[in-house]
Enzyme design. Structure first.
Site, PDB file in Angstrom:
ATOM      1  N   GLY D 154       0.827  -1.193   0.000  1.00  0.00           N
ATOM      2  CA  GLY D 154       0.000   0.000   0.000  1.00  0.00           C
ATOM      3  C   GLY D 154       0.862   1.243   0.000  1.00  0.00           C
ATOM      4  O   GLY D 154       1.995   1.231   0.487  1.00  0.00           O
ATOM      5  N   CYS D 155       0.331   2.328  -0.558  1.00  0.00           N
ATOM      6  CA  CYS D 155       1.145   3.539  -0.693  1.00  0.00           C
ATOM      7  C   CYS D 155       1.494   4.136   0.660  1.00  0.00           C
ATOM      8  O   CYS D 155       2.651   4.510   0.904  1.00  0.00           O
ATOM      9  CB  CYS D 155       0.456   4.556  -1.588  1.00  0.00           C
ATOM     10  SG  CYS D 155      -1.263   4.913  -1.191  1.00  0.00           S
TER      11      CYS D 155
END
Lengths: 348, 348, 348, 348
Positions: D154-155
């Site tokens: 995930g970012c």
């Protein structure tokens, strides 16, 4: 008949904010406007949005008529009003000062503030400091009522103090655990165009600055330690690409077992006599307070990690500056605390 | 005691704009709020900025109490209020409608409008059209005063009509030369999230749409031809990455020799009785009118090319929508035309 | 081995744009960087995004080594490079100049340009003007190939010329009918922080300026009259709150019966050998070309009013500046015209 | 000849980011594009910026040709690719998955992740989990090289792990003190227009959400505890009005005496083999990495309060998504880790 205000430093965002409020204030009007530059020009040539409401000529302070001033707002940068406030004090004219010059009662505290901002550390009107009051009505309402010099707090400071002080004053948190991660709109730095806030540089950007050494730290630590000493704050100011608004996240470790509901109740009770503080259990949007004098506060306890988060939002030009200043003036002059500033935010 | 308003369609930007104005209106208050969705919720749960000002529950229209309504605002989409307005009319309750439903006096004109927007072309309350008035006070003040149904104009239309009508009515321009290049903020399309106005898509973007065939064309051409027939308008709407505001550039060729000064004088004279129109010879900034009900107009003649440019700016949610609606309501109810809406813009 | 570039004026947006392109150019690299201020600093301390790609020290021009330069880019303001270009010319080093200094072949034309911008009207290297070529490859590809001094066009000018020239050159429009309504991002004015583009002033704002008298007018009128004399242009520049991009709407009346399809075909044919021009019949979004060297053009005929609209979009820092400059350099040095600049836009 | 990629979920921001990178990748090209909606359309009709680079038709996955795929990117939402990845695995086609589906090696961990996001907690391909690797090259380079299924992080997780892991792995901080205050641009939530990110709602707004319970927490805590167990993280995600970028402030208390210089040295040493991590002692601007695959990290020790701050910045669509995915693919296929993604940021 309305009371008359002088505004020293009328051509910045602080002056504009005051004038916007005064167009709707039932008891106050601006009659004399002063600035160092841009004199000889009508205020609505500088701020066209005021056309039809205020068209006073901006003058040099040497042209002041002290006889027809009921209150003065000094919307001036640090150290600009430090000495010129004296003749107002001598004439018993109440003053609300927007800079850091009168936020402290001792030269020692002022010195730390000034050094954090790389300014001359000596105060030039030290004899006035004992007459000044820190102008946060939610904490100092009675002192403000009886004061002639009110130091209007810094915008970051207001956002952090209102989020922190119930924690420290009520003994809810452990010392040494306070951290504030605050995001401000660009107008917080005043009408000061420069490289950092040039549109192409500021859009799509976020950055921290003066990490742990922003000048507002001193006033925050002063206030949160008044009833319960020993708290320090690690404060990280940040700028986000918005024009106005501050969202502060204050983190701390609880001193004993607590729940989110406990915190919401404690905060609500603490602020029950403060018309501009709204305590909520829902995550607020910064845009909820745009254009208004409200501070919305959401306390939260995270059971998994045992940490407290208190989020506060204000419009830095209203509760963070001109709105709070008028709130102070209302108290000083015996008006309803909310006169002229009890307006909803504007959206979208 | 204040007069009572019902707002049908209270949960959109139009409803919010009305409620923001009504918090400061000396003669009007909102007492009944209606919507199709989001019923059973307090309005300040939808718009938290209204907390402390309006906390009415939003209801279904079936719960209406017609007996305590002095005026109704229909802040509803096209064709949503077309039939439900009838019981208001029958009870003699004045209505200001925000949609295109009552901007035309004939079914033929309405049909063109509806077709441009790909809607059902038949009007469902044709018998009411003859009672309705196009709600632009600057042109129709007297008709509005005596009307029970006012069709509040489109936001683009207001910006273009106010910039164009002195040109056509005073015979200042050649037929067949009118072009309007208009830039609108995103809120002009209402509270309608969609792909085109998703933040990542809208930021750093400008685009034209419905070139030459936007529905507001019909109402503009209706008005600008009232006293001097035969004008057509090539209208190019555009969206720019701002939340609120419209800047329109109207281009035309003069019918005879003219100067910029001539145009400024002619416009100033034309609008001398209109408190919300400001004519200027300086280039305005759209942000000068943000949050206010003003329309600022700057006419200009370019000697080198022999062309006229008239630039107008409005806040699309104020003079372009709710502010203009309250201006209409003030006139219909016999209040001061400026009641509740004579406020300066907010900046920055 | 790559050819070596010097960049004079490396610390502005033009210099940065060149350096970004050169990190991916197969034939060119920057070896000497010059500026008037900020010398003695590494370029990646000024633009941290270049770290790992370019870390050259920015030097004063007095430190130049002419012997190892294959081409020079002058990314300098008007009149800054006017004289210092001479030693490059004498040494036969090709130069692409970003200012208006070498966009004209006569001192008379230059004078009009300079006066429109309130600059000294005399050209200081008049003997060089006859050697210079207006650097728009789509029009002057062959001349550019054989020139040693190319005057890279203004960003507004590129956007308007590409949208207009098929109209004038092919005789498609009536004289005296051309109007250009152009909206630019803030970076079009260079890295020049000031009051107008301070974030709080620029956000939520649109404004026109230098209406009908912007300096780019001269170069546009020069070009669009080359094959079909007598056209004038009424040009209204505007700034919108975006960082990069220009959308121009060019309006005109057709000289004879035409359709949108005719126009699309004529434009497509006109630009069939131009790899960076895309002709389309759909309304483009300015964000479609962000970061790329493309110009997208959409011509349209409105049958109802009999008017033509041609919309063009460019990234003002690419096709409007550095991208176009590298396109010129590629042609001058005999590389593929698209080398280093055939990249898609970046979105969102 | 270039290796061939299939992109499943090509019409979102993840797919677009991949395609932008692949236009400049020396070893990879996209040959098959799939989506659930928008099939039968060319990709450049969805993203016009790709015109001239990719014009593949977007197809339904049922039309896939497995025989000509060297690697597949699943740029799909959570649980969309969970089962359809199986035929790829059976055919030995390496897959980089953008969702949370393959970021965990056990169904237990996945369950926590899924529950935090209110999804079905059962994994539908549990037998594949043991073959998957958490795709952060800076930590798992060797495992990625030998894996056929890489779960792209995930970012937010990438931004926090890179800022935190030297602290935990090197034993620099006390357990129970980690807090992450992260600000993300809107594109972090994908191409999902909705009320929260409608332009008028998002501009001038900042808000926290899923405080202490964002789904990325699980993967961050997994990683930071690998070598030094017992760390918990209080993570406050926030959205700011920018399109792309994440700035995370990670706070912690040091386990023993430390200085800012110590921290900078420790981080620099830790990341010395990671070409996309830049450690600095200066406050970074988020815009420094826009469009690039870099993560810039600035560690700092505040002596006055005894607290550590580590600030990290990434472009959430590059190092936070597609750039990191290509970095993984490069490693899996034996290319240079930086192929196609060693580009500077774009500014302004």
């Amino acid at each position: 008949m309305k009371k008359k205000c002088a505004i020293v430093g009328a051509t910045g965002f602080g002056g504009l904010g005051l004038l916007e409020i005064l167009t709707r204030h039932p008891e106050l009007e601006a009659t004399q406007l002063f600035a160092r530059k841009e004199t000889g020009i009508r205020i609505n040539d500088i701020f066209p949005s005021l056309t039809g409401f205020y068209d006073n000529e901006v003058k040099d302070l040497s042209e002041i008529d002290y006889n027809s001033i009921d209150i003065a707002f000094f919307s001036t940068p640090d150290q600009a009003g430090m000495e010129i406030i004296k003749p107002f004090f001598e004439r018993n004219i109440p003053v609300v000062d927007f800079s850091g010059d009168f936020r402290f009662n001792t030269v020692e505290e002022y010195k730390i503030y000034a050094e954090n901002k790389s300014m001359i550390p000596e105060h030039k009107s030290p004899e006035l400091l004992k007459h000044s009051v820190y102008g946060l009505p939610e904490l100092n309402r009675e002192k403000i009522r009886n004061s002639k010099i009110v130091g209007n707090p810094g915008c970051f400071a207001i956002s952090m103090i209102l989020a922190s002080i119930p924690l420290t004053e009520l003994g809810l948190i452990k010392k040494g655990t306070l951290v504030a991660d605050s995001k401000s709109g660009v107008s917080g730095a005043g009408k000061n165009p420069g490289a950092a806030n040039f549109y192409p540089q500021r859009h799509e950007n976020v950055n921290t600055y003066r990490e742990g050494r922003h000048q507002h730290l001193v006033e925050v630590e002063n206030m949160i330690n008044i009833k319960n000493d020993g708290h320090k704050l690690f404060f990280i100011p940040q700028v986000v690409p918005i024009s106005r608004g501050i969202l502060s996240n204050v983190y701390a470790d609880p001193s004993s077992k607590v729940t989110s509901d406990d915190l919401v109740s404690a905060f609500a009770e603490y602020y029950k006599k403060s018309p501009f503080v709204r305590v909520t259990s829902k995550s607020p949007n910064l845009s909820d307070v745009r254009g208004s004098n409200f501070c919305v506060i959401r306390p939260l306890y995270d059971e998994r990690t045992g940490k407290i988060l208190v989020t506060s939002i204000i419009d830095n030009l209203m509760k963070g500056q001109s709105g709070n200043a008028v709130q102070n003036a209302n108290i000083m002059l015996g008006f309803d605390e909310t006169a002229g500033i009890m307006v909803p935010g504007t959206f979208p």
